[in-house]
Design a protein around this motif. Sequence first.
Motif, PDB file in Angstrom:
ATOM      1  N   LYS A  20       0.837  -1.187   0.000  1.00 37.68           N
ATOM      2  CA  LYS A  20       0.000   0.000   0.000  1.00 37.68           C
ATOM      3  C   LYS A  20       0.880   1.249   0.000  1.00 37.68           C
ATOM      4  O   LYS A  20       2.020   1.229   0.474  1.00 37.68           O
ATOM      5  CB  LYS A  20      -0.909   0.025   1.235  1.00 37.68           C
ATOM      6  N   ALA A  21       0.329   2.328  -0.523  1.00 38.90           N
ATOM      7  CA  ALA A  21       1.050   3.598  -0.544  1.00 38.90           C
ATOM      8  C   ALA A  21       1.444   3.991   0.882  1.00 38.90           C
ATOM      9  O   ALA A  21       0.643   3.889   1.815  1.00 38.90           O
ATOM     10  CB  ALA A  21       0.181   4.680  -1.173  1.00 38.90           C
ATOM     11  N   GLY A  22       2.691   4.415   1.030  1.00 41.91           N
ATOM     12  CA  GLY A  22       3.188   4.845   2.321  1.00 41.91           C
ATOM     13  C   GLY A  22       3.908   3.777   3.114  1.00 41.91           C
ATOM     14  O   GLY A  22       4.591   4.075   4.098  1.00 41.91           O
ATOM     15  N   GLU A  23       3.781   2.516   2.696  1.00 40.43           N
ATOM     16  CA  GLU A  23       4.464   1.438   3.397  1.00 40.43           C
ATOM     17  C   GLU A  23       5.938   1.405   3.012  1.00 40.43           C
ATOM     18  O   GLU A  23       6.306   1.632   1.849  1.00 40.43           O
ATOM     19  CB  GLU A  23       3.811   0.091   3.099  1.00 40.43           C
ATOM     20  N   ALA A  24       6.768   1.106   3.984  1.00 39.11           N
ATOM     21  CA  ALA A  24       8.216   1.083   3.774  1.00 39.11           C
ATOM     22  C   ALA A  24       8.659  -0.288   3.290  1.00 39.11           C
ATOM     23  O   ALA A  24       8.061  -1.318   3.621  1.00 39.11           O
ATOM     24  CB  ALA A  24       8.941   1.442   5.056  1.00 39.11           C
ATOM     25  N   ILE A  25       9.724  -0.280   2.505  1.00 35.60           N
ATOM     26  CA  ILE A  25      10.324  -1.513   2.000  1.00 35.60           C
ATOM     27  C   ILE A  25      11.785  -1.535   2.417  1.00 35.60           C
ATOM     28  O   ILE A  25      12.544  -0.606   2.125  1.00 35.60           O
ATOM     29  CB  ILE A  25      10.244  -1.602   0.469  1.00 35.60           C
ATOM     30  N   LEU A  35       5.074   4.796  -3.125  1.00 31.11           N
ATOM     31  CA  LEU A  35       4.333   6.039  -3.314  1.00 31.11           C
ATOM     32  C   LEU A  35       2.901   5.811  -3.766  1.00 31.11           C
ATOM     33  O   LEU A  35       2.109   6.759  -3.831  1.00 31.11           O
ATOM     34  CB  LEU A  35       5.053   6.924  -4.333  1.00 31.11           C
ATOM     35  N   GLU A  36       2.577   4.554  -4.070  1.00 32.09           N
ATOM     36  CA  GLU A  36       1.219   4.202  -4.480  1.00 32.09           C
ATOM     37  C   GLU A  36       0.998   2.712  -4.251  1.00 32.09           C
ATOM     38  O   GLU A  36       1.955   1.972  -4.008  1.00 32.09           O
ATOM     39  CB  GLU A  36       0.977   4.571  -5.944  1.00 32.09           C
ATOM     40  N   ASP A  37      -0.253   2.262  -4.304  1.00 31.97           N
ATOM     41  CA  ASP A  37      -0.553   0.844  -4.163  1.00 31.97           C
ATOM     42  C   ASP A  37       0.048   0.084  -5.345  1.00 31.97           C
ATOM     43  O   ASP A  37      -0.089   0.494  -6.505  1.00 31.97           O
ATOM     44  CB  ASP A  37      -2.062   0.605  -4.132  1.00 31.97           C
ATOM     45  N   ILE A  38       0.699  -1.044  -5.060  1.00 31.96           N
ATOM     46  CA  ILE A  38       1.308  -1.855  -6.112  1.00 31.96           C
ATOM     47  C   ILE A  38       1.000  -3.316  -5.826  1.00 31.96           C
ATOM     48  O   ILE A  38       1.216  -3.812  -4.717  1.00 31.96           O
ATOM     49  CB  ILE A  38       2.840  -1.644  -6.188  1.00 31.96           C
ATOM     50  N   ASP A  39       0.487  -4.017  -6.826  1.00 32.87           N
ATOM     51  CA  ASP A  39       0.130  -5.419  -6.672  1.00 32.87           C
ATOM     52  C   ASP A  39       1.353  -6.331  -6.754  1.00 32.87           C
ATOM     53  O   ASP A  39       2.354  -5.994  -7.405  1.00 32.87           O
ATOM     54  CB  ASP A  39      -0.867  -5.845  -7.756  1.00 32.87           C
ATOM     55  N   LYS A  40       1.240  -7.476  -6.150  1.00 34.81           N
ATOM     56  CA  LYS A  40       2.262  -8.511  -6.242  1.00 34.81           C
ATOM     57  C   LYS A  40       2.536  -8.844  -7.696  1.00 34.81           C
ATOM     58  O   LYS A  40       1.624  -8.966  -8.514  1.00 34.81           O
ATOM     59  CB  LYS A  40       1.788  -9.759  -5.484  1.00 34.81           C
ATOM     60  N   GLY A  41       3.813  -9.004  -8.043  1.00 33.55           N
ATOM     61  CA  GLY A  41       4.205  -9.325  -9.416  1.00 33.55           C
ATOM     62  C   GLY A  41       4.451  -8.109 -10.280  1.00 33.55           C
ATOM     63  O   GLY A  41       4.994  -8.237 -11.379  1.00 33.55           O
ATOM     64  N   HIS A  42       4.050  -6.939  -9.802  1.00 39.25           N
ATOM     65  CA  HIS A  42       4.242  -5.714 -10.571  1.00 39.25           C
ATOM     66  C   HIS A  42       5.561  -5.047 -10.185  1.00 39.25           C
ATOM     67  O   HIS A  42       6.189  -5.382  -9.180  1.00 39.25           O
ATOM     68  CB  HIS A  42       3.067  -4.763 -10.352  1.00 39.25           C
ATOM     69  N   LYS A  43       5.947  -4.059 -10.970  1.00 39.65           N
ATOM     70  CA  LYS A  43       7.263  -3.426 -10.824  1.00 39.65           C
ATOM     71  C   LYS A  43       7.176  -2.144 -10.009  1.00 39.65           C
ATOM     72  O   LYS A  43       6.214  -1.371 -10.148  1.00 39.65           O
ATOM     73  CB  LYS A  43       7.836  -3.106 -12.208  1.00 39.65           C
ATOM     74  N   ILE A  44       8.197  -1.922  -9.196  1.00 38.76           N
ATOM     75  CA  ILE A  44       8.367  -0.684  -8.457  1.00 38.76           C
ATOM     76  C   ILE A  44       9.712  -0.083  -8.835  1.00 38.76           C
ATOM     77  O   ILE A  44      10.705  -0.803  -8.993  1.00 38.76           O
ATOM     78  CB  ILE A  44       8.281  -0.923  -6.929  1.00 38.76           C
ATOM     79  N   ALA A  45       9.748   1.230  -9.053  1.00 36.60           N
ATOM     80  CA  ALA A  45      11.013   1.906  -9.356  1.00 36.60           C
ATOM     81  C   ALA A  45      11.865   1.942  -8.093  1.00 36.60           C
ATOM     82  O   ALA A  45      11.397   2.368  -7.030  1.00 36.60           O
ATOM     83  CB  ALA A  45      10.756   3.310  -9.860  1.00 36.60           C
ATOM     84  N   ILE A  46      13.113   1.489  -8.197  1.00 36.79           N
ATOM     85  CA  ILE A  46      13.997   1.495  -7.024  1.00 36.79           C
ATOM     86  C   ILE A  46      14.962   2.674  -7.067  1.00 36.79           C
ATOM     87  O   ILE A  46      15.755   2.866  -6.150  1.00 36.79           O
ATOM     88  CB  ILE A  46      14.761   0.163  -6.902  1.00 36.79           C
ATOM     89  N   ARG A  47      14.881   3.470  -8.121  1.00 38.49           N
ATOM     90  CA  ARG A  47      15.563   4.766  -8.179  1.00 38.49           C
ATOM     91  C   ARG A  47      14.797   5.626  -9.178  1.00 38.49           C
ATOM     92  O   ARG A  47      13.953   5.132  -9.928  1.00 38.49           O
ATOM     93  CB  ARG A  47      17.018   4.626  -8.592  1.00 38.49           C
ATOM     94  N   ALA A  48      15.079   6.903  -9.192  1.00 41.33           N
ATOM     95  CA  ALA A  48      14.395   7.803 -10.109  1.00 41.33           C
ATOM     96  C   ALA A  48      14.750   7.453 -11.560  1.00 41.33           C
ATOM     97  O   ALA A  48      15.896   7.137 -11.877  1.00 41.33           O
ATOM     98  CB  ALA A  48      14.766   9.245  -9.810  1.00 41.33           C
ATOM     99  N   ASN A 347      -1.716 -10.768 -19.319  1.00 43.32           N
ATOM    100  CA  ASN A 347      -0.293 -10.526 -19.047  1.00 43.32           C
ATOM    101  C   ASN A 347      -0.104  -9.200 -18.328  1.00 43.32           C
ATOM    102  O   ASN A 347       0.680  -9.087 -17.370  1.00 43.32           O
ATOM    103  CB  ASN A 347       0.504 -10.512 -20.350  1.00 43.32           C
ATOM    104  N   LYS A 348      -0.805  -8.165 -18.808  1.00 45.65           N
ATOM    105  CA  LYS A 348      -0.687  -6.850 -18.188  1.00 45.65           C
ATOM    106  C   LYS A 348      -1.188  -6.875 -16.742  1.00 45.65           C
ATOM    107  O   LYS A 348      -0.567  -6.297 -15.842  1.00 45.65           O
ATOM    108  CB  LYS A 348      -1.473  -5.821 -18.998  1.00 45.65           C
ATOM    109  N   GLN A 349      -2.297  -7.560 -16.534  1.00 45.64           N
ATOM    110  CA  GLN A 349      -2.835  -7.651 -15.182  1.00 45.64           C
ATOM    111  C   GLN A 349      -1.866  -8.372 -14.260  1.00 45.64           C
ATOM    112  O   GLN A 349      -1.796  -8.092 -13.058  1.00 45.64           O
ATOM    113  CB  GLN A 349      -4.182  -8.375 -15.201  1.00 45.64           C
ATOM    114  N   GLY A 350      -1.070  -9.289 -14.828  1.00 42.59           N
ATOM    115  CA  GLY A 350      -0.084 -10.012 -14.040  1.00 42.59           C
ATOM    116  C   GLY A 350       1.199  -9.237 -13.787  1.00 42.59           C
ATOM    117  O   GLY A 350       2.078  -9.721 -13.076  1.00 42.59           O
ATOM    118  N   GLY A 351       1.335  -8.050 -14.411  1.00 43.10           N
ATOM    119  CA  GLY A 351       2.495  -7.213 -14.118  1.00 43.10           C
ATOM    120  C   GLY A 351       3.418  -6.969 -15.290  1.00 43.10           C
ATOM    121  O   GLY A 351       4.434  -6.279 -15.142  1.00 43.10           O
ATOM    122  N   ILE A 352       3.114  -7.505 -16.483  1.00 43.46           N
ATOM    123  CA  ILE A 352       3.985  -7.326 -17.649  1.00 43.46           C
ATOM    124  C   ILE A 352       3.516  -6.117 -18.445  1.00 43.46           C
ATOM    125  O   ILE A 352       2.345  -6.019 -18.815  1.00 43.46           O
ATOM    126  CB  ILE A 352       3.990  -8.597 -18.518  1.00 43.46           C
TER     127      ILE A 352
END
Length: 495
Positions: A20-25, A35-48, A347-352
């Motif tokens: 969820k948005a605001g949770e720390a990793i 910075l926003e809700d992200i589902d399992k299997g999807h991508k998160i930016a780890i740098r700008a 595929n898109k729903q799964g994170g691709i």
Amino acid sequence: MALIQIHEADNVAVMLEDIKAGEAIISAGITLVALEDIDKGHKIAIRAIQQGEAVIKYGFPIGHAVEDVKAGNWVHTHNCKTNLGDVLEYEYQPNLLQVPAACNHMTFQGYKRGNGRVGVRNEIWIIPTVSCVNRTAQLLAKWANDEFAGVGSVDGVFEYTHPYGCSQLGDDHETTQRILAALVNHPNAGAVLVLGLGCENNNIAEFKKVLGEVDAKRVKFLVAQEVEDEVVSGQEILKELVAYASKYERSECAAADLVVGLKCGGSDGFSGITGNPLVGAFSDQLVACGGSSILTEVPEMFGAETILMNRAKDKAVFDKIVALINDFKAYFKSYDQPVYENPSPGNKQGGISTLEEKSLGCTQKGGRSIVCDVLHYGQSVSAKGLNLLNGPGNDAVATTALAAAGCQIVLFTTGRGTPLGTAVPTIKVATNGDLFRHKANWMDFDAGQMLAGKSVETVREEFFQFVLAVASGQQTKAEIMGFREIAIFKNGVTL
């Protein structure tokens, strides 16, 4: 919250659970806040990632950012677009990797045929030359399975119906004939009844020209219009075929006798992390044992094709791969379709997000082995090692093409799930544990165990043994459910 950065050069990572948005990793040396809700299997930016900058996954670009992306943002189709274009020029830059796979005396219990090939099933197949006799084929198969259940070593009688065989011309007609002929000659079929109507384009006399010489005891023909009762006549022929096929018994066979198809469908963000690398490891070990594997789905090589090209055993094979890729792109363009179309909704729903991302995961099913040959659609394998096969991404068409190429088994990875089964045992490999548990009636093996703490080495060994067990007679879920279908590519252009 857990995530995985696949390659040290990647600027995105894959979430191993919903966030969820605001949770720390704090995971794997990475510290950031979502910075926003992200589902399992999807991508998160780890740098700008700046607008126009490459989005990197698997150590390769999977597209470019169409807007500035902050560390902690979700990266998907809304802010990441493909880099792919039209037909390209390629240069052979050999990168023949040393594959550490060892044979480890892999064997299975198979059926040795008189022509030197080996089957993993001893079935009787009914192959219609035309759709007009599909129902007759179904009636004969049902009668035979009731009549001969438990008789000898025959594993069952199965019909492979299709909607073609008449009102087809040129390459389209020849494609149907090539696929059906390859199935007639398949080693998983101990005996075959070729069933025709009589007046079709693909009548038996014409089909025999494509089929070539066959063992008259193993392959028999019936023209429905030439007999008084085609069902009764078919039953008499099946009695002979059952008697013939019953002479075969399982015996120990070397892994070098295996030809295994490599396919994925309904992928997710874990396909390139669990299922596809697992299948790739099996492929490498099979090749090390002298066996063959076949990778298809040409459109899902787009964006990763240079990896395969540079693993070509020589310039001649490289040139075949270039033609394979560019010819399929030209096929898309001939219908005014983009060659860089994004993956399917599932595929898109799964994170691709892009085709490059799908392709970089898809091609991992081919492991790291040298590419030894390229096969036309409908062509049978002849070279030992990793082969590429011309065919579309459509699941039913691609798995049928793999069977026609000589694969006795197809390994099918999926993150979304499918009940699909083709003419040969189709092993469904779940890329995540949730799918394996949710669709236990579809899925055969859980590659998601690698994300749940089980060692990669242990999962690989279990998978190798599972495939060998299927080759030795253990039924797949698709076989148990009776899912056995074929589909033939229908197109005016020869692939």
